[in-house]
Design a protein around this motif. Structure first.
Motif, mmCIF file in Angstrom:
data_model
loop_
_atom_site.group_PDB
_atom_site.id
_atom_site.type_symbol
_atom_site.label_atom_id
_atom_site.label_comp_id
_atom_site.label_asym_id
_atom_site.label_seq_id
_atom_site.Cartn_x
_atom_site.Cartn_y
_atom_site.Cartn_z
ATOM 1 N N HIS A 76 0.813 -1.218 0.000
ATOM 2 C CA HIS A 76 0.000 0.000 0.000
ATOM 3 C C HIS A 76 0.850 1.273 0.000
ATOM 4 N N ILE A 77 1.959 1.268 0.698
ATOM 5 C CA ILE A 77 2.815 2.451 0.717
ATOM 6 C C ILE A 77 3.288 2.756 -0.705
ATOM 7 N N LYS A 101 -16.777 -5.307 -1.403
ATOM 8 C CA LYS A 101 -16.912 -4.724 -0.063
ATOM 9 C C LYS A 101 -15.735 -5.022 0.859
ATOM 10 N N SER A 102 -15.201 -6.232 0.821
ATOM 11 C CA SER A 102 -14.107 -6.550 1.751
ATOM 12 C C SER A 102 -12.877 -5.702 1.456
ATOM 13 N N HIS A 103 -12.555 -5.500 0.193
ATOM 14 C CA HIS A 103 -11.400 -4.675 -0.161
ATOM 15 C C HIS A 103 -11.689 -3.197 0.080
ATOM 16 N N ALA A 104 -12.929 -2.787 -0.144
ATOM 17 C CA ALA A 104 -13.300 -1.400 0.140
ATOM 18 C C ALA A 104 -13.156 -1.124 1.639
ATOM 19 N N LYS A 105 -13.575 -2.072 2.446
ATOM 20 C CA LYS A 105 -13.472 -1.916 3.908
ATOM 21 C C LYS A 105 -12.000 -1.809 4.326
ATOM 22 N N ASN A 106 -11.147 -2.633 3.755
ATOM 23 C CA ASN A 106 -9.719 -2.567 4.060
ATOM 24 C C ASN A 106 -9.114 -1.240 3.624
ATOM 25 N N PHE A 107 -9.427 -0.813 2.425
ATOM 26 C CA PHE A 107 -8.896 0.443 1.900
ATOM 27 C C PHE A 107 -9.380 1.614 2.751
ATOM 28 N N ILE A 139 -1.907 -1.225 10.626
ATOM 29 C CA ILE A 139 -3.093 -1.276 9.754
ATOM 30 C C ILE A 139 -2.731 -1.928 8.431
ATOM 31 N N LEU A 140 -1.642 -1.482 7.826
ATOM 32 C CA LEU A 140 -1.241 -2.002 6.521
ATOM 33 C C LEU A 140 -0.863 -3.473 6.584
ATOM 34 N N LYS A 141 -0.229 -3.871 7.672
ATOM 35 C CA LYS A 141 0.147 -5.277 7.827
ATOM 36 C C LYS A 141 -1.099 -6.161 7.832
#
Length: 177
Positions: A76-77, A101-107, A139-141
């Protein structure tokens, strides 16, 4: 315009019909004209201007394509601090629009960390991420993801909405020489 060292610009005429969209099984084949035509290397205004010839769904697809590619390559960085980070708003909007939705929630967790104030300017994004603390690392991990299921969900959306992903025109591609 040459984007990369030792790359030669080539103009390509392409037609992608709704029937072809329904048959395609690779997001890149659908995204290829968009990928080369939308400008992610300059200002956000220029990005939006270069995307005007495409549907909103095509613009979202391109943003998500860049997001997946960057996260798979370096995380993500890398996505946020490279030129590709300019599309971050279209990534979250596209993931929600396509029903991922799952990826949107993570993002959204990254956006929440920054109170949804991530700049479109690359230098400013780099400074913002450089100033982040260990909480962002945690968070990113926890959100680095496998996008295989998301690719399938996006393809389903595309095949259910083929008219939003047609293309008839020219675009510039870049070939190594």
């Amino acid at each position: 315009m040459k984007r990369y060292f030792n790359m030669q610009e080539k103009e390509i005429y392409k037609v992608i019909t709704a029937d072809e969209v329904k048959m395609l099984d690779d997001i890149y084949k659908i995204n290829q004209p968009i990928f080369w035509a939308i400008d992610i290397y300059n200002s956000h205004k220029e990005y939006l201007q270069s995307a005007k010839r495409f549907t909103l769904e095509q613009r979202y697809l391109n943003a998500i394509f860049w997001y997946f590619a960057e996260v798979n390559n370096g995380g993500h960085i890398q996505f946020f601090t490279n030129a590709t980070g300019i599309v971050w708003q279209d990534v979250i909007d596209g993931l929600n629009h396509f029903g991922i939705k799952s990826h949107a929630k993570n993002f959204q967790k990254v956006l929440d960390y920054f109170n949804e104030t991530i700049p479109f300017d690359r230098d400013e994004r780099e400074k913002l991420f450089d100033s982040a603390d260990d909480e962002l690392d945690e968070i990113l991990k926890n959100i680095e993801s496998d996008f295989k299921n998301a690719d399938k969900e996006i393809l389903n959306f595309i095949k259910n909405n083929p008219d939003k992903f047609t293309f008839n025109g020219t675009y510039r591609s870049y070939q190594a020489w």
